[in-house]
Design an enzyme around this catalytic site. Structure first.
Site, PDB file in Angstrom:
ATOM      1  CB  ALA A 308      27.956  17.438  32.355  1.00 53.59           C
ATOM      2  CG  ASP A 329      25.603  15.938  34.534  1.00 47.67           C
ATOM      3  OD1 ASP A 329      25.957  15.202  33.594  1.00 47.67           O
ATOM      4  OD2 ASP A 329      26.177  15.962  35.639  1.00 47.67           O
ATOM      5  CG  ASP A 365      20.713   9.781  40.185  1.00 48.81           C
ATOM      6  OD1 ASP A 365      20.742   9.271  39.042  1.00 48.81           O
ATOM      7  OD2 ASP A 365      21.287   9.262  41.161  1.00 48.81           O
ATOM      8  N   GLY A 366      19.803  11.072  36.914  1.00 48.12           N
ATOM      9  CA  GLY A 366      19.092  10.588  35.741  1.00 48.12           C
ATOM     10  C   GLY A 366      18.278   9.336  35.966  1.00 48.12           C
ATOM     11  CB  CYS A 436      33.721   7.186  25.874  1.00 53.79           C
ATOM     12  SG  CYS A 436      33.590   7.703  27.587  1.00 53.79           S
TER      13      CYS A 436
END
Length: 513
Positions: A308, A329, A365-366, A436
């Protein structure tokens, strides 16, 4: 007795005094009050942290972060791609592939070398900041007295050491150390005796409550725990760093961008094509690098572990290379955004080739996602402090008071996600780790910790592929970190006024066994 006239007179005097105090500051008092919000707290935090780590390089990064970010246009192959590229080129935009080709030719002839001690300087700066941060935390917990411990014990059995030198100390047996003996050796702290003259108000009594009894201390986590993974640089695992030699720009990925200091840096709003889909997708240019670093090939099975809102997954599909792409996601609302974006940009062909057959969406959940077949390429764009958003927006800001524990636990969650991504990749497959954020703790620190944990717990070995040479072809488009801002395990896109992309960190790992 006070007359009504005197009361109004005193009220006018008090009001005048308040106005005088307010007018002493050049900034209006209402604006001063707003500067205690999450985005100002984030900026203050970055000034201390990044100022210590990056030195003089932080000021231009800071100025660019506070400005509006720059975007590129990912052309939609399911729309009028040729017409769209021609339209944007007339507005001064250039094809990213062509720019990289020209710049690569230049770098093949001349490649500037950076100082070899950049990594050591980077580590020393962060070490000094950590030492300062830890000393401040101990001063808050133990504001008085001489018996200051050299470590802080936390509620989840983690230990924060404030003394780097590990010294052996004799342990006293708890069974032999009786309560009576402890009372005999105890010393009365006369400074904490409450004097009657002080009164019995809650404010006066608060400072005499033992720190261990303050409600909420069991959940207290020191700020420096956010950097604990980076501070642990043990290399008791195979640490392999190799230059990347197999980098190839995807043929069908069309990205339009403006050069540095271009007069035209803003793209018009995307429009619907004749096919009903939008003609291009605007996204941060640094985000495209994560897709380029994957090195996608035809017929591969790919995974976007934290997909996402779906921009990177869409860019991966625009390469027309993956046979299957699983977008995962944990958030239902965020995963719904992925579906909406795909419906706006992807098209079903009449011959039965539907994008729903190639794209799978899961909501797990990754850290706990499992798969029986494995993936050739895995993208892990992890949750992070999102530096640009944190200093410009208060909404959903990770520096909000109610999200402190979540923020401090970010590197641990990132490490767990990366370890699972390495497990889900096939031998010979690649994993690209992205953030990021400018934080070395969330970037190199997480990569190091994940490689170590994957080897210890799963006997998994992965190599870091250095993208310095292939990414040097981007120097005319964006700014990559150099010197103190250059990571060891990846590439860092730093915000710059001339090319205000990022921040973004990209690290490519290849599983060996």
């Amino acid at each position: 007795m006070f007359s009504v006239q005197n009361i109004f007179k005193n009220a006018r005097i008090n009001t005048y005094s308040v106005l005088q105090v307010r007018l002493k500051s050049k900034t209006h008092w209402s604006k001063l009050k707003k500067k205690s919000g999450p985005k100002y707290k984030a900026l203050h935090h970055f000034d201390e942290f990044y100022g210590s780590v990056f030195g003089s390089k932080w000021e231009p990064m800071r100025e660019a972060l506070l400005r509006k970010s720059k975007y590129v246009a990912v052309i939609n192959n399911y729309g009028d791609s040729e017409e769209t590229m021609e339209y944007l080129s007339h507005r001064g935009a250039h094809c990213l592939k062509n720019l990289m080709s020209v710049q690569k030719t230049f770098h093949d002839q001349y490649t500037p070398q950076e100082p070899t001690n950049a990594d050591n300087s980077h580590n020393n700066n962060l070490d000094n900041y950590l030492a300062k941060l830890q000393s401040e935390e101990i001063a808050k917990v133990y504001p008085q007295g001489e018996n200051v411990p050299d470590k802080l014990e936390l509620s989840d059995n983690r230990i924060l050491r404030t003394d780097k030198k590990e010294e052996e100390k004799e342990e006293v047996s708890k069974s032999a150390y009786t309560l009576n003996k402890a009372l005999e050796e105890a010393q009365i702290d006369h400074s904490r005796i409450i004097q009657p003259s002080m009164g019995l108000s809650s404010e006066a009594l608060y400072q005499y409550v033992p720190a261990t009894k303050i409600k909420g201390l069991d959940d207290w986590v020191p700020e420096s725990m956010h950097y604990s993974l980076y501070a642990n640089r043990d290399t008791d695992f195979p640490l392999i760093i190799e230059p990347e030699t197999e980098f190839e720009y995807p043929e069908h990925l069309k990205v339009m961008t403006y050069e540095k200091n271009s007069e035209y840096e803003k793209f018009p709003e995307p429009k619907r094509c004749k096919t009903g889909v939008f003609n291009y997708y605007p996204m941060d240019g640094a985000s495209v690098l994560g897709v380029l670093a994957l090195g996608l090939r035809g017929g591969e099975r790919a995974l976007d572990l934290c997909a996402a809102p779906g921009g990177k997954a869409l860019a991966a599909l625009q390469t027309l290379l993956p046979d299957v792409l699983l977008c995962n996601d944990a958030s239902v609302s965020r995963s719904n955004r992925i579906t909406r974006i795909f419906r706006d940009y992807l098209l079903d062909y009449e011959n039965g080739n539907k994008w729903q057959e190639r794209v799978l969406i899961s909501r797990v959940d990754g850290r706990f996602l499992t798969d029986d077949f494995g993936f050739d390429k895995v993208l892990v764009d992890v949750p992070c402090t999102t530096d640009r958003h944190s200093v410009t927006e208060d909404e959903n800001n990770i520096f909000r008071p109610d999200r402190v524990k979540e923020r401090l636990n970010i590197p641990e969650v990132q490490t767990q996600l990366l370890v699972n991504a390495l497990r889900l990749s096939r031998v010979g497959g690649a994993v690209v780790y992205c953030t990021c954020a400018l934080s070395p703790a969330q970037n190199d620190g997480v990569v190091h910790a994940a490689l170590q944990r994957a080897f210890r717990e799963h006997a998994l070995v992965a190599a870091v592929r250095d993208l310095t040479k292939p990414f040097s072809a981007l120097s005319s488009t964006l700014c990559l970190g150099t010197g103190a801002a250059r990571p060891k395990y990846g590439q860092l896109v730093v915000p710059d006024i001339a090319a205000n992309f990022g921040p973004a960190y990209i690290s490519r790992l290849v599983r060996l066994k």
